[in-house]
Each structure stands twice: as structure tokens, then as C-alpha cells.
Enzyme design. Structure first.
Site, PDB file in Angstrom:
ATOM      1  N   TYR A 199      -3.316 -10.246   3.470  1.00 36.53           N
ATOM      2  CA  TYR A 199      -3.654  -8.846   3.793  1.00 36.53           C
ATOM      3  C   TYR A 199      -3.204  -8.623   5.225  1.00 36.53           C
ATOM      4  O   TYR A 199      -3.898  -8.997   6.176  1.00 36.53           O
ATOM      5  CB  TYR A 199      -5.149  -8.609   3.659  1.00 36.53           C
ATOM      6  CG  TYR A 199      -5.705  -8.824   2.264  1.00 36.53           C
ATOM      7  CD1 TYR A 199      -5.290  -8.021   1.193  1.00 36.53           C
ATOM      8  CD2 TYR A 199      -6.658  -9.801   2.016  1.00 36.53           C
ATOM      9  CE1 TYR A 199      -5.813  -8.203  -0.079  1.00 36.53           C
ATOM     10  CE2 TYR A 199      -7.188  -9.991   0.749  1.00 36.53           C
ATOM     11  CZ  TYR A 199      -6.756  -9.189  -0.297  1.00 36.53           C
ATOM     12  OH  TYR A 199      -7.277  -9.375  -1.545  1.00 36.53           O
TER      13      TYR A 199
ATOM     14  N   ASP B 142       0.836  -1.194   0.000  1.00 31.05           N
ATOM     15  CA  ASP B 142       0.000   0.000   0.000  1.00 31.05           C
ATOM     16  C   ASP B 142       0.871   1.245   0.000  1.00 31.05           C
ATOM     17  O   ASP B 142       2.051   1.197   0.338  1.00 31.05           O
ATOM     18  CB  ASP B 142      -0.895   0.021   1.250  1.00 31.05           C
ATOM     19  CG  ASP B 142      -1.987  -1.044   1.172  1.00 31.05           C
ATOM     20  OD1 ASP B 142      -2.192  -1.580   0.070  1.00 31.05           O
ATOM     21  OD2 ASP B 142      -2.608  -1.319   2.220  1.00 31.05           O
TER      22      ASP B 142
ATOM     23  N   TYR C 238       7.105  -8.788   7.492  1.00 31.84           N
ATOM     24  CA  TYR C 238       6.558  -7.456   7.760  1.00 31.84           C
ATOM     25  C   TYR C 238       6.905  -7.000   9.166  1.00 31.84           C
ATOM     26  O   TYR C 238       7.036  -7.819  10.075  1.00 31.84           O
ATOM     27  CB  TYR C 238       5.030  -7.461   7.648  1.00 31.84           C
ATOM     28  CG  TYR C 238       4.507  -7.644   6.249  1.00 31.84           C
ATOM     29  CD1 TYR C 238       4.224  -6.538   5.456  1.00 31.84           C
ATOM     30  CD2 TYR C 238       4.281  -8.919   5.728  1.00 31.84           C
ATOM     31  CE1 TYR C 238       3.731  -6.698   4.168  1.00 31.84           C
ATOM     32  CE2 TYR C 238       3.790  -9.093   4.445  1.00 31.84           C
ATOM     33  CZ  TYR C 238       3.518  -7.974   3.672  1.00 31.84           C
ATOM     34  OH  TYR C 238       3.035  -8.144   2.413  1.00 31.84           O
TER      35      TYR C 238
END
Ligand SMILES: [Zn+2]
Length: 410
Positions: A375, A243, A304
Site C-alpha cells: 500500500y 486506485d 511508483y
């Protein structure tokens, strides 16, 4: 199959030039141009017929047929008082005699481009192709080469010699197509593909389109790379996406830069750093690299780092519960923020490790190692129950993701 006897039958029906006769036997022999092959067959046939004629065999019809397309036979018959006119080639009508003259036009058309490899194509008048098919079909020719193939090869050879560049049939940089009806040449430039990796240190640069919150997009920041090769436009392909507010750190994410219609296929491959986007390790790639990149994006493992804000104070005991998420298959309905996908579609992705530490009572730093395509924001906040299991649900709190970074794409 005896090519000389076959040629005798064919020439009885059709006058053919050396190129068009030789081409019917193209797969017989090696390293011989069709015209040489055609002339050799005609010469052998001539010898056979002249021998028979002198021994009293009636081969006058075959001799006359051959004489239409073979000067020595015309001279032989003339010496015996039989006059035969030369006939134009039934298939090409003389087109193949001076195909080489088109090479110059191709060289001129290719000269402004700095390429490595090329290919020649051609547009051949339909009636020529039809007559070629007719001859091949009528005599059941299995050893032939197409006229297009011969023309492309002959022009390609001359252009290659003139420009000192090799022909590449599978992946040429440029293709020059000659129209044999009017001699015009069209050049198409294949895209130049550069593979490499990129980092994105900014939370206001979008990897894809210009979305809300994005000041710039990666594609436009890479424009200096397009300019190095004089391309018309640039397309950026990445192995997966992040994103706009997510940074891409560590070793970066694999990517391919596609430069459309470049003037140059060789150039500066040094990296680029602009507005928080760093491109490095550039090298020349292929279409296959783009395919592999897209395929791998679905399976590669991502690491992440997230900073999340909890509704209630958390303790070390709470964090211990996160162990249960290791090895979990997370089922996610499409997040509401993603409009381009069916909201009811379900995605299943593996989570391998979750490490957490408390920065303060309500601030959590998370390291999540998972399958590509998860996600991650929704895995953390639970997306109102649309993602299960989730970190928020496991901790029994609601979480807001304040920062997210990709640390590694394995
Ligand atoms: Zn011909």
C-alpha cells in the site's frame, strides 16, 4: 484375451450391434471404427462356428445367438433349415446406426458463429448408459470405449468435415451438445480471452468498480473491443490494481480482457485509446494466462512515482535518512480506506529502493521500487502508525500524498 472367444460369450447373453460389440474392444487395433471391428469379430466368430458345425461339433446355440445380430449367420442357418429372427441391439436399440443424422443439426447450430475449434458433447438416455455399464461389468471389459465417446467422435468428425474446422478437446471455442432423446442441440460459447497491457492516464477513471471520485470505469471504456467480437459482456482482469486517482504509465500493466459469448473468435486486435485509457499489444490468450496474471501480480516488482506535501520544511539531510528504508520489510495493517479486507490483517512487503528529491522546501518527489501489493500511499504517510516503517515516520514529518503514478510493472 481372444476377442473372438470373448465375443462368443457376450453374444450368447446379449444381442449387440456391430458398433456396440466393436466398442467393447476399442483399445485393440488402431484407426478402425467400432462398427468395422464389431463386424470383423462377428465374421471371424462365424467362420469358427461354421467350421466346427461342419465338423460335427455342436455349436448350434452359439450360431443362433450370433445369427440374431449377423446376417450371414442367419442365412447359413436358414440354408440348414433353422430360422432365427434379427434382434435389436441390447445396449443401444439401434441408436448408433444413425448417429450421423445429428451432425446436420450441429452444423446448423454452429454456423452463425465464427470460431476456430469446437467440441461435440452428447446427452445419452440413461437406460442406454445403464445397459452399457451392465455389459461391461458382467464381462469385465477393460478394452472398451464409452458410448458417449463414440457418439461425440462420430458426430465431431462429420461436423469437422462439413465446417472445415478441427475438434479441440481441451480448449474448444464452442461446444455443441446433442440430446439424443429429442435431437435438440445446445451450443455453449467459451469466453474469448485477449491478453495485453493498458495505460491509464486519467485520475478519474477507476480500474475496478465505480468508486467515489471516478467518472468512468475501465471495463466500460473497453466496450468497443467487446463489440468487435460481438460478445454478450466483457470482464477486465488486471495484474494488480491501482486506485482511481493513480495513473498507470510506462509500459503499462498486464491485463486480460474476457469477452463472454462472442459471435467471433477472430477479429481486430489493434489497440484502443479512449478517455485516458490506452490498450495495446493485444493477442489471444487462455485461462492459464488469467491464472498466471493473478499469481504474478502478487510477486512482480512495481515502480511508483509520488508527489507528497510535508508539514514542515525538509532538507537534503532529511532525505539522506530515507536510505535506511531500502531493503526494508514494511508491515501494514489494512488501511482504513479499504473496507473489503479485515482491518486487522497484516501485510508484509519489500521495499527495494527509495529515491527522493525536493521540488520545493515542502514538496517531495519520490520514486519507490517495491514488491507488488504494497500500500504505497500508506507507506508514504504512515497511516497513523498502522504502516511501519514509513517515509513520514523516517523523516519525522507528516506527509500528504497529492499525486501517485505507477511507472512500471516489471
Ligand atoms: Zn448397439
Amino acid at each position: 484375451m481372444d476377442p473372438v472367444e470373448k465375443a462368443r460369450e457376450i453374444l450368447r447373453a446379449y444381442p449387440l450391434c456391430d458398433f456396440c460389440l466393436g466398442r467393447l474392444f476399442a483399445s485393440m487395433g488402431y484407426g478402425i471404427e467400432n462398427a468395422e471391428r464389431g463386424y470383423a469379430i462377428k465374421t471371424l466368430l462365424h467362420m469358427r462356428l461354421v467350421y466346427d458345425y461342419r465338423n460335427g461339433v455342436d455349436v448350434s446355440e452359439d450360431l443362433k445367438a450370433l445369427a440374431r445380430v449377423h446376417a450371414p449367420t442367419r442365412r447359413f442357418l436358414a440354408a440348414n433349415g433353422i430360422k432365427v429372427e434379427e434382434a435389436p441391439c441390447y445396449v443401444c436399440r439401434g441408436l448408433l446406426k444413425d448417429v450421423e443424422k445429428y451432425a446436420e443439426g450441429v452444423v446448423k447450430a454452429l454456423q452463425p458463429i465464427d470460431f476456430n475449434t469446437f467440441q461435440v458433447g452428447s446427452v445419452i438416455p440413461k437406460d442406454v448408459l445403464e445397459r452399457e455399464r451392465e455389459v461391461m461389468a458382467k464381462f469385465g471389459i477393460q478394452t472398451g470405449e464409452s458410448i458417449k465417446h463414440e457418439i461425440n467422435r462420430r458426430i465431431g468428425r462429420l461436423v469437422g468435415e462439413a465446417l472445415k474446422k478441427p475438434v479441440n478437446k481441451e480448449r474448444p471455442d464452442v461446444v455443441a451438445t446433442v440430446n439424443l432423446a429429442d435431437g435438440s442441440v445446445k451450443v455453449s460459447r467459451n469466453p474469448l480471452l485477449l491478453i495485453g497491457r493498458y495505460l491509464k492516464l486519467s485520475r478519474v477513471v477507476s480500474q475496478g468498480r465505480l468508486v467515489p471520485g471516478a467518472a468512468r470505469v475501465v471495463e466500460e471504456l473497453l466496450d468497443p473491443i467487446r463489440a468487435r467480437f460481438g460478445g454478450r459482456s466483457l470482464v477486465f482482469h488486471a495484474a494488480g490494481r491501482e486506485d482511481v486517482d493513480v495513473r498507470m504509465l510506462g509500459n503499462g500493466r498486464p491485463m486480460v480482457i474476457e469477452i463472454k459469448e462472442p459471435d467471433k473468435y477472430k477479429g481486430d486486435l489493434s489497440g484502443l485509446a479512449v478517455d485516458g485509457v490506452i490498450v495495446s499489444r493485444l493477442s489471444y490468450g487462455t485461462r492459464n494466462d488469467v491464472r498466471e496474471l493473478k499469481a504474478k501480480a502478487k510477486t512482480s516488482i512495481k515502480l511508483y512515482r509520488a508527489l507528497a506535501l510535508s508539514d514542515r520544511p525538509l532538507s537534503g539531510d532529511d532525505l539522506a535518512k530515507l536510505k535506511a528504508l531500502e531493503g526494508a520489510v514494511v508491515v501494514q495493517r489494512t488501511p482504513r480506506r479499504i473496507k473489503r479486507l479485515n482491518p486487522r490483517a497484516k501485510r508484509r512487503r519489500m521495499v527495494y529502493n527509495v529515491e527522493a528529491r525536493l521540488v520545493s522546501e515542502r514538496v517531495l518527489e519520490l520514486f519507490i521500487r517495491c514488491q507488488g501489493g504494497l500500500y504505497v500511499k500508506e507507506f508514504i504517510n504512515g497511516d497513523g502508525g498502522r504502516t511501519q516503517p514509513s517515509i513520514a515516520e523516517t523523516l519525522g514529518t507528516s506527509l500528504e500524498v497529492v499525486e501517485l503514478d505507477v511507472l512500471d510493472v516489471e
